[in-house]
Write a protein that holds these residues in place. Structure first.
Motif, mmCIF file in Angstrom:
data_model
loop_
_atom_site.group_PDB
_atom_site.id
_atom_site.type_symbol
_atom_site.label_atom_id
_atom_site.label_comp_id
_atom_site.label_asym_id
_atom_site.label_seq_id
_atom_site.Cartn_x
_atom_site.Cartn_y
_atom_site.Cartn_z
ATOM 1 N N VAL A 1 0.879 -1.164 0.000
ATOM 2 C CA VAL A 1 0.000 0.000 0.000
ATOM 3 C C VAL A 1 0.919 1.218 0.000
ATOM 4 O O VAL A 1 1.844 1.298 0.819
ATOM 5 N N THR A 2 0.686 2.154 -0.902
ATOM 6 C CA THR A 2 1.537 3.338 -1.007
ATOM 7 C C THR A 2 0.700 4.590 -0.776
ATOM 8 O O THR A 2 -0.408 4.711 -1.302
ATOM 9 N N VAL A 3 1.252 5.505 0.022
ATOM 10 C CA VAL A 3 0.639 6.802 0.268
ATOM 11 C C VAL A 3 1.553 7.857 -0.355
ATOM 12 O O VAL A 3 2.770 7.812 -0.162
ATOM 13 N N TYR A 4 0.953 8.790 -1.089
ATOM 14 C CA TYR A 4 1.715 9.845 -1.757
ATOM 15 C C TYR A 4 1.535 11.179 -1.047
ATOM 16 O O TYR A 4 0.544 11.394 -0.345
ATOM 17 N N ALA A 5 2.470 12.090 -1.257
ATOM 18 C CA ALA A 5 2.454 13.385 -0.581
ATOM 19 C C ALA A 5 1.209 14.201 -0.908
ATOM 20 O O ALA A 5 0.783 15.027 -0.105
ATOM 21 N N ASP A 6 0.595 13.960 -2.055
ATOM 22 C CA ASP A 6 -0.631 14.698 -2.392
ATOM 23 C C ASP A 6 -1.864 14.097 -1.718
ATOM 24 O O ASP A 6 -2.985 14.558 -1.940
ATOM 25 N N GLY A 7 -1.665 13.059 -0.890
ATOM 26 C CA GLY A 7 -2.769 12.431 -0.174
ATOM 27 C C GLY A 7 -3.331 11.209 -0.873
ATOM 28 O O GLY A 7 -4.187 10.516 -0.330
ATOM 29 N N GLY A 8 -2.853 10.936 -2.076
ATOM 30 C CA GLY A 8 -3.329 9.756 -2.799
ATOM 31 C C GLY A 8 -2.863 8.467 -2.134
ATOM 32 O O GLY A 8 -1.786 8.414 -1.545
#
Length: 188
Positions: free
Chosen positions: A101-108
């Motif tokens: 599971v990956t979380v991105y800095a833009d909240g995605g």
């Protein structure tokens, strides 16, 4: 004037209650072992505070291991930012289910409904994303667009094993943190 003090009425003394002592020893409950909660933080242009509390800066770019244990690996992607770098993505990899599971800095979030076959969960509340794993790991991420602040929380009573990565060993006091050692040992 003081109030009049009266003596309470006397009541008959109750008959003694017989006490029966057990003939077999009564087992004591197991001792309660307090959990040792440790936290590793990587914030801003990554300022790090490792599990055992050494503080350092790490400006490397690329993918780096924050925490690795037998159950889970947490990786951070650092992208260039002015003259340093910032956290731009965090990946939780559950070893048993081989799920990421990956979380991105833009909240995605990729796989936001992923449960890692019951081993992990994700909550999103505003700009705060919390990832939990049954191994005693919790990752609290605050996304701010170009970068993210990350706090990795471990309950070492549950984890109960050596961890390694940029966050260090949750079970020991790590004091040997320099950019050169980190780059050599923990590049993913």
């Amino acid at each position: 004037l003081c109030p009049t003090i009266t003596t309470p009425p006397t009541t008959p003394t109750p008959a003694p209650i017989p006490v029966v002592f057990p003939t077999e020893p009564v087992p004591a409950p197991p001792p309660v072992v307090p959990a040792k909660i440790v936290v590793c933080s990587t914030v801003g242009d990554p300022h790090f505070v490792a599990f055992s509390n050494p503080r350092y800066y790490f400006y490397g770019t690329g993918m780096f291991m924050l925490v690795n244990s037998s159950a889970v690996t947490v990786q951070a992607v650092h992208k260039p930012w002015v003259r340093a770098s910032v956290n731009s993505a965090i990946t939780l990899h559950d070893h048993a289910s081989n799920t990421c599971v990956t979380v991105y800095a833009d909240g995605g979030v990729t796989n936001s409904s992923e449960t890692c076959e019951g081993a992990c969960g994700i909550d999103v509340v505003g700009q705060t994303i919390t990832m939990r794993h049954t191994s005693g790991l919790k990752i609290v991420i605050t996304a701010y667009g170009p970068y993210m602040n990350v706090h990795v929380v471990l309950d070492t009573v549950i984890t109960n094993e050596t961890t390694y990565g940029l966050c260090g060993n949750a079970m020991l006091n790590d004091a040997d943190y320099t950019d050169t050692i980190i780059m050599d040992k923990f590049s993913a």
